[in-house]
Design a protein around this motif. Structure first.
Motif, short mmCIF file in Angstrom:
data_model
loop_
_atom_site.label_atom_id
_atom_site.label_comp_id
_atom_site.label_asym_id
_atom_site.label_seq_id
_atom_site.Cartn_x
_atom_site.Cartn_y
_atom_site.Cartn_z
N GLY B 23 -0.97 -4.90 -5.96
CA GLY B 23 -1.05 -5.39 -4.58
C GLY B 23 0.22 -5.17 -3.78
N LYS B 24 1.00 -4.19 -4.19
CA LYS B 24 2.27 -3.93 -3.52
C LYS B 24 2.07 -3.50 -2.06
CE LYS B 24 4.64 -0.84 -5.59
NZ LYS B 24 4.81 0.17 -4.53
N SER B 25 1.19 -2.55 -1.85
CA SER B 25 0.96 -2.09 -0.48
C SER B 25 0.41 -3.22 0.37
CB SER B 25 -0.02 -0.92 -0.47
OG SER B 25 0.35 0.04 -1.41
N THR B 26 -0.48 -4.00 -0.21
CA THR B 26 -1.05 -5.13 0.52
C THR B 26 0.05 -6.13 0.88
OG1 THR B 26 -3.06 -4.85 -0.79
CG2 THR B 26 -2.87 -6.87 0.48
N LEU B 27 0.96 -6.37 -0.05
CA LEU B 27 2.05 -7.32 0.21
C LEU B 27 2.95 -6.83 1.34
CD1 LEU B 27 3.70 -9.86 -0.47
CD2 LEU B 27 4.96 -8.49 -2.13
N ILE B 28 3.32 -5.56 1.30
CA ILE B 28 4.18 -5.05 2.36
C ILE B 28 3.44 -5.09 3.70
CG2 ILE B 28 5.43 -3.03 3.21
CD1 ILE B 28 5.99 -2.32 0.28
N GLY B 29 2.18 -4.66 3.66
CA GLY B 29 1.37 -4.73 4.87
C GLY B 29 1.32 -6.16 5.41
#
Ligand SMILES: Nc1nc2c(ncn2[C@@H]2O[C@H](COP(=O)(O)OP(=O)(O)O)[C@@H](O)[C@H]2O)c(=O)[nH]1
Lengths: 300, 427
Positions: B23-29
């Motif tokens: 969920g890294k991209s989701t977290l940055i988003g």
């Protein structure tokens, strides 16, 4: 005692460091000067990096022939003041000599044609490093760009074959014919740039501030009704109070309706806007990955 | 608009690490979205892209997806930098992938980071990749580690499971021998719990949100404290040779640590010549003192021979080491294997010399943390302790003491590519 640099000071220090690395590592560097605020800031940083010596690089301007007169006047005055050499690469000349073909139609732009003129200019003067004002926050394809961006002998950028950059160690070594693009303000955002211009009281071309201009509306944005722009039958020219948020070729410089007379007012407007500055550039809208495609070809 | 406030902000650089799908991209988003750092046109583009892929909700992960090839493969394959600001701080995120063969990207992203976010999928807990990411964060000496246990919604926001993950992680840290400061935050990146906004679904957690931590974590480690040894690698000599400045010789560089003052007695290494600081300039501005990480131009009272690569240090402080042999932790970056006794260009700050690797002391299996001996070459993404012999003496500090003067890169003399990174253990 807490010795802390503000983020603007830290960014400035990083950019000055990068510019000095360019001077130390390359034989024939040049600053790509577009007249936009980012290249103005880079030039200002170069002035600070080498003071009291003169900037040890020429300024290179790729002139599409469709520039705002204010940009050209500003450029000439700046070169005079700094005592640096100006080299102009002319897109009109590239068209006249058959190196490139003028686009046709209403959305014709000379932005893409610049690439050839730029690469020809690099070749002619044997530049081994071209310093640009691109920032990583501008566009997705730029988020992965290096400070020292390696280009093959055709001037192309290969996103898969970029050198890793660690700490603040920059590797500018290259084989014959290869060259680098260097982006000293990679880590700055649009807001940082405006704040820095304000902090340093850097002079800008007048068109960054509100002025009356004949414009027309196309694809969700205002464009300048200059002779080089071909209007569609249903497009109407009206006079508006506008300013430029970023300046490029007239055909793709979107104008913002604005009453901002001062840097403080511009900063206030930017803090309140909800659209990126590239949102005002027609050239990026052509496809989802258009910037990346142009980068691979050797665009700034 | 309070211009003053903005001009006073500090900069925090952080990196994110997690396995694919944690969920890294989701977290940055989510960080960008909830801090209102996303512009309308960007959001529209992402909504459009989400729709065209048949996603029902807006996929925040698309905000940080980069180049086309990667988008087609559906994974991020390089280091991408993101920017956002809150009224308190400006942030630079080095977004690096969790994919197995890309250790080098995480090393790259970690090299400039003040803080590392290690992402753990709450359903999976501490996995092999968590160990690897933590090892790299510690190896690169990132001062703060924040463990975000993500997808708490999928484990019913269970405190017990969170606690179990925390214990397990602390064990890993002990095994690595880390001293970094560590925080744990239970989050749900997808729904925003404890990212920017407090969560009422996790009442048992009383620490602040991730954003609160990012805004307040001390970043004094990189500033030039008075007590820190002054280090100024000379980058460039400014010589205007003009009528107005006939004798000006400015030694230009960026302070790697500590503070520099007018009148101070300084030593140049490796020559050992000494002089006093006559003036410190930033362009036309004369200063009484300067501190790291400022870029300055320094004038000395004596006319001594100094060129690029020389190190200016303060006479009264701890001195750097000067040596022709180095022991370092090395991470290999290139498809061409590292070879013993091959000549590489070794660059430390702004100086460079030829070096050969005499031996690989041990290679680290970064999944199990085992030390493997009898190794004679390194493959891409390998991490090992190696011993180098240099053609000329190098001036350096131990990496644990100074991340700038203690780091080197390996350059292949044939391709000129950057093929490895080194963190100096000792001379
Ligand atoms: N239920 C739930 N799903 C999540 C959460 N965070 C991410 N996801 C989902 O996990 C999947 C992978 O997320 P992504 O951000 O692409 O992972 P990355 O590979 O680490 O960048 C996506 O389907 C997300 O919607 C969360 O907090 N809760």
């Amino acid at each position: 005692m807490a010795n802390k640099l503000t983020h603007l000071k830290e960014l400035e220090s990083e950019s000055v460091y990068v510019l000095r690395e360019v001077a130390a590592q390359f034989e024939r560097p040049a600053i790509l000067f577009s007249g936009g605020k980012d290249s103005i800031v880079v030039t200002h940083l170069a002035y600070k990096a080498f003071y009291p010596a003169k900037i040890p690089f020429p300024l290179v301007h790729i002139d599409t022939g469709h520039n705002f007169q204010e940009t050209l006047d500003y450029r000439d005055a700046l070169v005079q003041k700094l005592g640096v050499r100006l080299i102009v690469g002319s897109v009109q000349e590239s068209i006249d000599t058959g190196r490139v073909k003028e686009e046709k139609g209403y959305n014709a732009s000379r932005n893409r044609l610049q690439t050839t003129t730029l690469l020809d200019t690099i070749e002619k003067y044997k530049f081994d490093a071209c310093i640009g004002g691109a920032r990583r926050d501008e566009e997705k394809a730029r988020a992965k760009e290096r400070f020292f961006s390696h280009r093959d002998e055709f001037g192309q950028w290969n996103p898969k074959n970029q050198r890793p950059e660690l700490w603040n160690i920059f590797n500018g070594k290259k084989n014959m014919g290869e060259h680098f693009r260097v982006f000293p303000i990679s880590n700055w955002t649009e807001m940082d740039v405006w704040q820095y211009i304000y902090q340093e009281q850097i002079e800008l071309p007048s068109i960054y501030f509100t002025h009356e201009r004949r414009c027309f509306f196309r694809d969700g944005q205002w464009l300048a009704a200059e002779p080089c722009m071909k209007l569609k039958p249903d497009e109407e020219v009206v006079t508006q109070r506008v300013r430029c948020r970023t300046i490029g070729d007239i055909s793709c410089t979107g104008l913002t309706l604005s009453e901002a007379h001062s840097l403080e007012e511009i900063i206030g407007e930017i803090a309140a806007t909800r659209v990126t500055e590239r949102g005002g550039r027609a050239d990026d809208k052509r496809s989802e990955t258009s910037m990346e495609d142009r980068k691979k070809e050797g665009y700034f | 608009m309070n211009t003053k406030g903005y001009l006073d902000m500090e900069l925090l650089r952080f990196t994110t690490a997690g396995s694919v799908d944690d969920g890294k991209s989701t977290l940055i988003g989510r960080l960008l979205y909830d801090s209102k750092s996303i512009f309308e046109d960007q959001l529209e583009a992402v909504e459009e892209a989400s729709r065209s892929r048949g996603n029902e909700e807006v996929n925040l992960a698309l905000l940080t997806d980069g180049l086309r090839a990667e988008r087609e493969q559906g994974i991020t394959i390089d280091v991408a930098y993101r920017y956002f600001a809150t009224p308190k701080r400006k942030f630079i995120i080095a977004d690096t992938p969790g994919h197995i063969q890309y250790t080098r990207n995480m090393v790259t992203g970690a090299s400039t980071a003040d803080l590392a976010i290690i992402l753990i999928d709450a359903r999976n807990g501490v996995v092999e990749q968590t160990v690897r990411h933590t090892y790299i964060a510690v190896l690169l000496n990132i001062p703060h580690i924040t463990v975000c246990v993500n997808k708490m919604d999928l484990i019913g926001f269970s405190e017990d499971q969170f606690e179990a993950i925390r214990k397990k992680y602390l064990e890993v840290l002990r095994k690595i021998g880390a001293h970094a400061e560590v925080n744990f935050i239970p989050i749900s990146a997808k729904y925003g719990d404890n990212v920017v906004k407090d969560s009422d679904r996790i009442p048992w957690y009383r620490g602040g949100t991730l954003m609160h931590l990012l805004e307040t974590v001390p970043i004094g480690h990189k500033s030039g404290e008075e007590g820190d040894p002054m280090r100024l690698p000379v980058q460039y000599v400014i010589r205007p040779i003009s009528d107005k400045f006939p004798d000006y010789r400015g030694y230009a560089g960026r302070l790697a640590s500590g503070a520099l003052h007018i009148g101070e007695r300084v030593r140049l290494l490796p020559s050992g010549l000494e002089s006093h600081v006559k003036a410190i300039y930033q362009a036309e501005k004369a200063m009484e003192s300067a501190f790291a990480p400022a870029s300055v131009s320094v004038l000395l009272t004596d006319d001594i021979d100094i060129s690029r690569g020389d190190f200016m240090v303060s006479v009264g402080q701890a001195q750097p080491q000067v040596s022709q042999s180095l022991q370092m932790m090395c991470c290999w970056f290139n498809e061409q294997e590292m070879q013993l006794n091959k000549r590489y260009l070794i660059r430390n700050t702004v100086s460079e010399t030829v070096g050969v690797v005499k031996s690989v002391d041990y290679r680290v299996d970064i999944n199990t943390l085992e030390h493997l001996e009898g190794v004679t070459s390194l493959k891409m993404n390998d991490i090992a302790q190696v011993t180098l012999r240099l053609a000329q003496p190098m001036v350096f500090d131990r990496y644990v003491e100074n991340r700038t003067t203690g780091s080197v890169i390996f350059i292949d003399p044939d391709s000129f590519e950057t093929v490895g990174a080194g963190m100096i253990v000792d001379g």
